[in-house]
Every structure is written in structure tokens, then in C-alpha cells.
Scaffold this motif. Structure first.
Motif, short mmCIF file in Angstrom:
data_model
loop_
_atom_site.label_atom_id
_atom_site.label_comp_id
_atom_site.label_asym_id
_atom_site.label_seq_id
_atom_site.Cartn_x
_atom_site.Cartn_y
_atom_site.Cartn_z
N PRO A 215 -4.46 5.38 15.39
CA PRO A 215 -4.81 3.86 15.12
C PRO A 215 -6.07 4.03 13.27
CG PRO A 215 -5.01 3.53 17.63
CD PRO A 215 -4.79 5.73 16.96
N LEU A 216 -6.20 5.48 12.99
CA LEU A 216 -7.03 5.41 12.14
C LEU A 216 -6.66 5.92 11.08
CD1 LEU A 216 -10.58 6.64 14.55
CD2 LEU A 216 -9.44 4.74 13.35
N TYR A 217 -5.48 6.20 11.31
CA TYR A 217 -4.87 7.27 10.81
C TYR A 217 -4.68 6.15 9.26
CZ TYR A 217 -1.63 10.84 8.68
OH TYR A 217 -0.06 11.82 8.05
N GLN A 218 -4.39 5.28 9.02
CA GLN A 218 -4.50 4.63 7.36
C GLN A 218 -5.92 5.09 6.97
OE1 GLN A 218 -2.25 1.02 7.21
NE2 GLN A 218 -2.99 0.19 5.50
N LEU B 120 4.48 10.44 1.32
CA LEU B 120 4.84 10.85 2.28
C LEU B 120 5.51 10.73 3.27
CD1 LEU B 120 2.00 7.98 2.17
CD2 LEU B 120 1.75 10.15 1.09
N GLY B 121 5.70 11.41 3.98
CA GLY B 121 6.88 12.48 4.08
C GLY B 121 7.08 11.13 6.24
N GLY B 122 8.21 11.24 6.05
CA GLY B 122 8.19 10.24 7.80
C GLY B 122 7.83 11.37 9.20
N ASP C 275 4.22 3.88 10.70
CA ASP C 275 4.24 3.37 10.57
C ASP C 275 2.86 3.04 9.75
OD1 ASP C 275 6.34 1.84 12.07
OD2 ASP C 275 5.27 1.50 13.96
N ALA C 276 1.80 4.22 9.51
CA ALA C 276 0.96 4.03 8.68
C ALA C 276 1.45 4.00 7.65
CB ALA C 276 -0.13 4.77 9.51
N LEU C 277 1.57 5.66 7.73
CA LEU C 277 2.36 5.92 6.09
C LEU C 277 3.12 4.76 5.19
CD1 LEU C 277 3.56 9.54 7.25
CD2 LEU C 277 1.89 8.96 5.99
N LYS C 278 4.10 3.61 5.81
CA LYS C 278 4.74 2.64 4.92
C LYS C 278 4.31 1.73 5.03
CE LYS C 278 8.79 3.28 8.44
NZ LYS C 278 9.89 3.10 9.52
N ASN C 279 2.87 1.99 5.46
CA ASN C 279 2.40 0.61 5.18
C ASN C 279 1.48 1.22 3.68
OD1 ASN C 279 1.30 -2.09 5.53
ND2 ASN C 279 -0.66 -0.94 6.13
N MET C 280 1.00 2.86 3.69
CA MET C 280 0.34 2.90 3.07
C MET C 280 0.94 2.63 1.52
SD MET C 280 -2.36 6.34 4.17
CE MET C 280 -0.88 6.51 5.32
N ALA C 281 2.39 3.02 1.61
CA ALA C 281 3.09 3.40 0.14
C ALA C 281 3.82 2.36 0.24
CB ALA C 281 4.95 3.92 1.22
N ALA C 282 3.70 1.38 1.17
CA ALA C 282 4.21 -0.21 0.19
C ALA C 282 2.55 -0.95 -0.34
CB ALA C 282 4.13 -1.03 1.66
N HIS C 283 1.23 -0.70 0.08
CA HIS C 283 0.22 -0.69 -1.07
C HIS C 283 -0.80 0.29 -1.49
CE1 HIS C 283 0.70 -3.23 3.27
NE2 HIS C 283 0.82 -4.46 2.31
N ASN C 284 0.44 0.98 -2.19
CA ASN C 284 -0.64 1.88 -2.96
C ASN C 284 -0.20 2.49 -4.21
OD1 ASN C 284 -3.19 3.20 -1.32
ND2 ASN C 284 -1.90 2.45 0.06
N ASP C 285 -0.08 1.86 -5.33
CA ASP C 285 0.95 2.15 -6.20
C ASP C 285 1.09 3.60 -6.51
OD1 ASP C 285 0.33 -0.36 -7.56
OD2 ASP C 285 -1.44 -0.40 -8.77
N MET C 286 2.17 4.42 -6.98
CA MET C 286 2.30 5.37 -7.35
C MET C 286 2.78 6.56 -6.21
SD MET C 286 3.47 5.43 -10.10
CE MET C 286 3.43 7.18 -10.31
N THR C 287 2.90 5.23 -5.00
CA THR C 287 2.75 5.73 -3.97
C THR C 287 3.99 5.83 -2.98
OG1 THR C 287 -0.05 5.67 -3.38
CG2 THR C 287 1.67 6.62 -1.05
N GLY C 288 4.99 6.88 -2.82
CA GLY C 288 6.15 6.43 -1.66
C GLY C 288 6.31 6.82 -0.52
N PHE C 289 7.21 6.72 0.77
CA PHE C 289 7.69 6.82 1.48
C PHE C 289 8.89 7.34 1.68
CE2 PHE C 289 9.83 6.04 5.50
CZ PHE C 289 8.50 7.02 6.77
N VAL C 290 9.42 8.86 1.92
CA VAL C 290 10.03 9.69 2.60
C VAL C 290 10.76 9.34 4.43
CG1 VAL C 290 11.62 11.29 1.88
CG2 VAL C 290 9.46 10.86 0.84
#
Length: 250
Positions: free
Chosen positions: A128-131, A154-156, A178-193
Motif C-alpha cells: 500500500p505504500l509502494y507508490q 517502470l517494468g511490471g 497497479d502502483a507502477l501503472k498509476n505512477m506512469a499515468a500521472h508522471n511526465d516522462m514516465t512509462g509502464f512496461v
């Protein structure tokens, strides 16, 4: 000009693929940072443990070098079994990655940061604290190394973790994803793989060599989506010039 990539995270970024399961990548434009100098790439590229193996960074770097026709240097800083708490700013892992990146920046320009971590943070009191924790890590890396216009990829975590007999907490891997995907969606220059469909070694914990080859290609495809097409890289010396400079300092 050398474009460099920073590897951070735990064992699946360092690489645990069995070397005899894939053909070696032959590309003279690929290098690894060793003792502050760029050396022709050899294996393992991220020797954090005696059993380190194939890494996804190899195929990522190969794709990058071939498409962009530049020399690519790998900065290996991933360390197996490490948690987000161990990667916090001010800790040894964070500072080590920054020191090597600053050293590499003398003779290269960092073009991407590859992150894969989360298996160590799958327990119910950690995911729960990952993001929140990783957002702080990523922000501090960008600030310390001036990487605001550099993609963080950010790799899954692999689906096979649900079958791993080593740690029952790994069944919660989807929460980390889910945390990784959310960070990629809400941070510039950030992608989820996504790691969907990729296979593992018999331990059901580490990606297989063939899957790591594919994973590295996926990282590169995400990089293409995220990168700033207008970014102008500062000119740095060539590998030969970097080696001569290092020799002159002896």
C-alpha cells in the motif's frame, strides 16, 4: 557521442537469465561502465551476485544503438533482493547509483532510467505504500541528476509470481503493478512496461533469458512512446576519447 542508461532495482533488473539459453548480443556499439571507464559490453552486465546472468538491458541497449546509430553505455546499479526502503534517498543504493551516474555523465549523456523492483515489497504492510515511496525515489533521482527530461521506464512484475513457492506474499504482485501503472499515468516522462505473458526460470521468481530479451525490447518500445523527440543531447567524447582521457590520468 555516448548515450547511457541507468539500471536500478532488484534482481530482475540485474538479470538472472541463463546465458546458455539465448544467443549473445553482438554489437560493438554497446559498452558497460567499469571502474569509471567505458568497456566493451561483456556478461554479466550487472554482476551484483555470482549467479548474475542475462539482463533485459542488453536487448534494450541493442535496439537503441541500432535504431539511433549511437554508442550506448550501461550503468549497472541494480541489486538483488532489495526493497524500496533500501533505495530511499540518502541510502547506500541511491547514493551509489547517483555517484556512478555522475561519473558516467562526464563522458556520456543519460538517456533513460530502467527500473524493475517490487518483489521485495509485496507483503500486505508494504505494497500500500509502494507508490508514495517510489514517487519520492524517482523525484529525488530526477532532482539529483537533473533527469527531468529523461524517461523513467517502470517494468511490471511477472504473472508467474503467483506460482512461486518461496514467498506467499508474491501473490500480491498485482498490487505493485497497479502502483507502477498509476505512477506512469500521472508522471511526465514516465512509462509502464507490461510483463504480461513472459515466462520464468524454474524458480518462478526470475524472468527467463528469452523473456528478458523480449522484455528489453518492450522497454525500448515504451521508451519510444515516452521520449522527448525534441531533446538535444550534449556532445560528449567518443569511447576512444574517453579511454585516452582515462589513460592520460594514470
Amino acid at each position: 557521442m555516448i548515450h547511457s542508461i541507468l539500471l536500478i532495482g532488484q534482481s530482475n533488473m540485474a538479470g538472472r537469465g541463463f546465458q546458455d539459453e539465448v544467443e549473445p548480443i553482438q554489437n560493438e556499439r554497446l559498452m558497460v561502465l567499469r571502474n569509471g571507464r567505458w568497456q566493451p559490453m561483456f556478461f554479466p552486465v550487472n554482476p551484483d551476485r555470482p549467479f548474475s546472468g542475462i539482463s533485459l538491458a542488453e536487448s534494450f541497449a541493442d535496439c537503441y544503438a541500432k535504431e539511433k546509430q549511437v554508442d550506448v553505455g550501461i550503468i549497472p546499479c541494480a541489486d538483488g533482493g532489495t526493497s524500496l526502503d533500501q533505495w530511499q534517498p540518502g541510502g547506500l543504493l541511491f547514493d551509489h547509483a547517483c555517484y556512478l551516474s555522475e561519473l558516467a555523465s562526464r563522458t556520456s549523456t543519460i538517456c533513460a532510467v530502467l527500473w524493475h523492483q517490487g518483489e521485495a515489497d509485496c507483503s500486505p504492510h508494504l505494497y500500500p505504500l509502494y507508490q508514495e515511496k517510489f514517487s519520492n525515489i524517482m523525484h529525488e533521482f530526477r532532482k539529483r541528476l537533473n533527469l527531468y527530461d529523461v524517461p523513467f521506464l517502470l517494468g511490471g512484475l511477472g504473472d508467474f509470481l503467483s506460482q512461486c513457492p518461496l514467498d506467499d506474499n508474491l501473490k500480491n504482485y498485482g498490487k505493485v503493478n497497479d502502483a507502477l501503472k498509476n505512477m506512469a499515468a500521472h508522471n511526465d516522462m514516465t512509462g509502464f512496461v507490461s510483463a504480461e505473458g513472459l515466462g520464468s526460470n524454474p524458480d518462478k521468481l526470475h524472468f527467463s533469458a528469452q523473456s528478458l530479451r523480449e522484455f528489453g525490447v518492450r522497454y525500448y518500445h515504451e521508451f519510444i512512446k515516452v521520449e522527448d523527440k525534441n531533446k538535444v543531447f550534449a556532445e560528449k567524447c567518443t569511447p576512444d576519447q574517453a579511454i585516452r582521457t582515462s589513460m592520460e590520468q594514470l
